[in-house]
Design a protein around this motif. Sequence first.
Motif, PDB file in Angstrom:
ATOM      1  N   GLY A   1      37.108  33.681  56.132  1.00  0.00           N
ATOM      2  CA  GLY A   1      37.585  32.465  55.516  1.00  0.00           C
ATOM      3  C   GLY A   1      36.812  31.750  54.955  1.00  0.00           C
ATOM      4  O   GLY A   1      37.145  29.929  54.111  1.00  0.00           O
ATOM      5  N   ASN A   2      35.143  31.999  55.464  1.00  0.00           N
ATOM      6  CA  ASN A   2      34.160  31.855  54.488  1.00  0.00           C
ATOM      7  C   ASN A   2      33.980  32.425  53.714  1.00  0.00           C
ATOM      8  O   ASN A   2      33.321  33.197  53.883  1.00  0.00           O
ATOM      9  CB  ASN A   2      32.999  30.744  55.396  1.00  0.00           C
ATOM     10  CG  ASN A   2      33.723  30.329  56.869  1.00  0.00           C
ATOM     11  OD1 ASN A   2      34.659  29.388  56.495  1.00  0.00           O
ATOM     12  ND2 ASN A   2      33.194  30.460  58.234  1.00  0.00           N
ATOM     13  N   ALA A   3      33.039  31.521  52.227  1.00  0.00           N
ATOM     14  CA  ALA A   3      32.420  31.976  51.718  1.00  0.00           C
ATOM     15  C   ALA A   3      31.290  31.888  51.797  1.00  0.00           C
ATOM     16  O   ALA A   3      30.305  31.396  51.952  1.00  0.00           O
ATOM     17  CB  ALA A   3      32.688  31.550  49.929  1.00  0.00           C
ATOM     18  N   GLU A   4      30.530  34.030  50.643  1.00  0.00           N
ATOM     19  CA  GLU A   4      29.193  34.312  50.830  1.00  0.00           C
ATOM     20  C   GLU A   4      28.690  33.622  49.734  1.00  0.00           C
ATOM     21  O   GLU A   4      29.604  33.609  48.455  1.00  0.00           O
ATOM     22  CB  GLU A   4      28.609  35.043  50.430  1.00  0.00           C
ATOM     23  CG  GLU A   4      29.048  35.274  52.665  1.00  0.00           C
ATOM     24  CD  GLU A   4      30.345  35.650  53.544  1.00  0.00           C
ATOM     25  OE1 GLU A   4      29.810  35.420  54.371  1.00  0.00           O
ATOM     26  OE2 GLU A   4      31.052  36.589  52.325  1.00  0.00           O
ATOM     27  N   ILE A   5      27.314  33.470  49.227  1.00  0.00           N
ATOM     28  CA  ILE A   5      26.806  32.984  48.391  1.00  0.00           C
ATOM     29  C   ILE A   5      26.103  34.459  47.864  1.00  0.00           C
ATOM     30  O   ILE A   5      25.005  35.228  48.690  1.00  0.00           O
ATOM     31  CB  ILE A   5      25.684  31.636  47.818  1.00  0.00           C
ATOM     32  CG1 ILE A   5      26.384  30.585  48.586  1.00  0.00           C
ATOM     33  CG2 ILE A   5      25.344  31.852  47.333  1.00  0.00           C
ATOM     34  CD1 ILE A   5      25.716  30.072  49.424  1.00  0.00           C
ATOM     35  N   VAL A   6      25.732  35.435  46.459  1.00  0.00           N
ATOM     36  CA  VAL A   6      25.222  36.117  45.986  1.00  0.00           C
ATOM     37  C   VAL A   6      24.194  34.964  44.890  1.00  0.00           C
ATOM     38  O   VAL A   6      24.755  34.668  44.189  1.00  0.00           O
ATOM     39  CB  VAL A   6      25.991  36.846  45.484  1.00  0.00           C
ATOM     40  CG1 VAL A   6      25.014  38.333  44.938  1.00  0.00           C
ATOM     41  CG2 VAL A   6      27.110  37.407  46.538  1.00  0.00           C
ATOM     42  N   ALA A   7      23.468  35.085  44.488  1.00  0.00           N
ATOM     43  CA  ALA A   7      22.024  34.557  44.207  1.00  0.00           C
ATOM     44  C   ALA A   7      20.451  36.442  43.885  1.00  0.00           C
ATOM     45  O   ALA A   7      20.275  36.841  44.831  1.00  0.00           O
ATOM     46  CB  ALA A   7      21.301  34.225  44.487  1.00  0.00           C
ATOM     47  N   GLY A   8      20.975  36.061  42.228  1.00  0.00           N
ATOM     48  CA  GLY A   8      19.807  37.402  42.473  1.00  0.00           C
ATOM     49  C   GLY A   8      18.700  36.407  40.635  1.00  0.00           C
ATOM     50  O   GLY A   8      19.573  35.853  39.940  1.00  0.00           O
ATOM     51  N   PHE A   9      17.464  37.281  41.196  1.00  0.00           N
ATOM     52  CA  PHE A   9      16.426  36.256  40.146  1.00  0.00           C
ATOM     53  C   PHE A   9      15.593  37.736  39.127  1.00  0.00           C
ATOM     54  O   PHE A   9      15.294  38.927  39.752  1.00  0.00           O
ATOM     55  CB  PHE A   9      15.440  35.537  40.827  1.00  0.00           C
ATOM     56  CG  PHE A   9      14.891  36.570  42.301  1.00  0.00           C
ATOM     57  CD1 PHE A   9      13.459  37.097  42.336  1.00  0.00           C
ATOM     58  CD2 PHE A   9      15.522  36.833  43.303  1.00  0.00           C
ATOM     59  CE1 PHE A   9      13.579  37.197  43.632  1.00  0.00           C
ATOM     60  CE2 PHE A   9      14.943  36.999  44.540  1.00  0.00           C
ATOM     61  CZ  PHE A   9      13.918  37.288  44.150  1.00  0.00           C
ATOM     62  N   ARG A  10      14.940  37.587  37.925  1.00  0.00           N
ATOM     63  CA  ARG A  10      14.643  38.474  37.394  1.00  0.00           C
ATOM     64  C   ARG A  10      13.051  38.982  37.896  1.00  0.00           C
ATOM     65  O   ARG A  10      12.689  39.748  37.108  1.00  0.00           O
ATOM     66  CB  ARG A  10      14.559  38.393  36.298  1.00  0.00           C
ATOM     67  CG  ARG A  10      16.505  37.997  35.120  1.00  0.00           C
ATOM     68  CD  ARG A  10      16.539  37.634  34.105  1.00  0.00           C
ATOM     69  NE  ARG A  10      16.416  37.142  33.623  1.00  0.00           N
ATOM     70  CZ  ARG A  10      15.960  36.024  33.072  1.00  0.00           C
ATOM     71  NH1 ARG A  10      16.793  36.669  31.574  1.00  0.00           N
ATOM     72  NH2 ARG A  10      15.414  34.990  31.638  1.00  0.00           N
ATOM     73  N   GLY A  11      11.794  37.638  38.300  1.00  0.00           N
ATOM     74  CA  GLY A  11      11.003  37.940  38.427  1.00  0.00           C
ATOM     75  C   GLY A  11      10.568  38.111  40.124  1.00  0.00           C
ATOM     76  O   GLY A  11      12.075  39.173  40.163  1.00  0.00           O
ATOM     77  N   ALA A  12       9.709  39.510  40.237  1.00  0.00           N
ATOM     78  CA  ALA A  12       9.236  40.041  41.117  1.00  0.00           C
ATOM     79  C   ALA A  12       9.592  39.208  42.325  1.00  0.00           C
ATOM     80  O   ALA A  12       9.113  38.498  42.818  1.00  0.00           O
ATOM     81  CB  ALA A  12       7.579  40.646  40.790  1.00  0.00           C
ATOM     82  N   PRO A  13       9.884  39.658  43.208  1.00  0.00           N
ATOM     83  CA  PRO A  13       9.613  41.332  43.944  1.00  0.00           C
ATOM     84  C   PRO A  13      11.726  41.667  43.447  1.00  0.00           C
ATOM     85  O   PRO A  13      12.249  43.007  43.431  1.00  0.00           O
ATOM     86  CB  PRO A  13      10.111  41.404  45.095  1.00  0.00           C
ATOM     87  CG  PRO A  13      11.311  40.336  45.911  1.00  0.00           C
ATOM     88  CD  PRO A  13      10.152  39.265  45.019  1.00  0.00           C
ATOM     89  N   HIS A  14      11.833  41.635  42.337  1.00  0.00           N
ATOM     90  CA  HIS A  14      13.530  41.224  41.571  1.00  0.00           C
ATOM     91  C   HIS A  14      14.283  41.953  42.706  1.00  0.00           C
ATOM     92  O   HIS A  14      14.919  43.126  42.955  1.00  0.00           O
ATOM     93  CB  HIS A  14      12.936  42.969  40.815  1.00  0.00           C
ATOM     94  CG  HIS A  14      11.891  42.693  40.253  1.00  0.00           C
ATOM     95  ND1 HIS A  14      11.846  42.435  38.444  1.00  0.00           N
ATOM     96  CD2 HIS A  14      10.382  43.496  39.938  1.00  0.00           C
ATOM     97  CE1 HIS A  14      10.694  41.799  38.024  1.00  0.00           C
ATOM     98  NE2 HIS A  14       9.542  42.603  38.986  1.00  0.00           N
TER      99      HIS A  14
END
Length: 366
Positions: free
Chosen positions: A297-310
């Motif tokens: 019932g609670n949303a999670e957050i997904v975050a991605g980034f392109r710099g190291a450590p990728h």
Amino acid sequence: MRRLSLLLALPLLAAAPPAFVEHTITSELKGGYQVVVADLNHDGRPDLIALASGLHELVWFENPGWERHVLAVNQNRMINCAVVGDEIVLASEFANQAKDSIGLVSVLRPNGDPREPWTATEIDRLTTSHRLRVADIFGNGKPVVVNAALTGAAATAPDYRDQTPLVYYVPGEWKRRVISTENSGVVHGIFITDWDGREGILTASFNGIHLFRYGKDARWTRTEIAKGDPAAWQKSGSSDIAIGHLGKARFLAAIEPWHGNQVAVYSERGGKWEREVIDTTLSDGHTIQVADLNGDGNAEIVAGFRGAPHSVYVYTYDGTTKRWNRSDLDNGTMGAAACAIADLNKDGRPDIACIDSTRLKWYEGR
């Protein structure tokens, strides 16, 4: 394959982070930039479009065996696409510098078998066409395609000062219609949301986070939601935006500033959106998604980034400590430019697809 591993210790009563098994669909992309979920062959299973700016073909992978097919050929510097009905709108000939960016917008149509190359027809040229999204902005069940340019036509680095157009196209007509030019500087992210019974458009820019809505008076309104990162221009505002819920309470999740290092969460209190930075360790942050991944019932957050450590991180809210706890979805092998969340194997659990410069991966929910 890698199961999701916990980075931060959780209290006993905290919700467990969601678990995933990793699958590599392809590692032969060049400049992978966007992944789109769509059932292109109408077999009831979601397929994946993998848009790669360094390729001259727009490709898709057919679920469940992930066989590669070509949607369009002879394309240059593709940057975004959106599926509306049986057509695909594609933005190509893109560059960060407006003077170098044609901003070609085309409509792709199948020639019978969707596994064979589609026909591309040019409909517009809007400098730095960058983000394409489908939205029912009029609330009539007839979606349009929104096109958010990255900058104005006269913008130059490093300030990028110019008014930045936000436009839309009605399918079938395919003529540019202007929503607004009130944003300025870099507009990197847009998000379509049912804000108050009708879909609106959230933009993330140097100016902050703004909501655009089409009113009953047939006029567009622009409302400031938050200013984003309070730093000076170029490091100000917001880069990418998504919306989720903790129970019934709505929150906004953002990467800030442009291509930034922060994950920020906005909670509404007393009619104002209060900003909380929950992570400052991203490098070239580029994608943020929100969904209830573990069914609590609670949303999670997904975050991605392109710099190291990728890496791609998942943030799970702990109602006991009132904090967001971070865990790995992928650490070191996915510098995600984009992610999408959908039930790809039809088992009732959300899955995550992410794309980076060379790879497209499916993280199967467990």
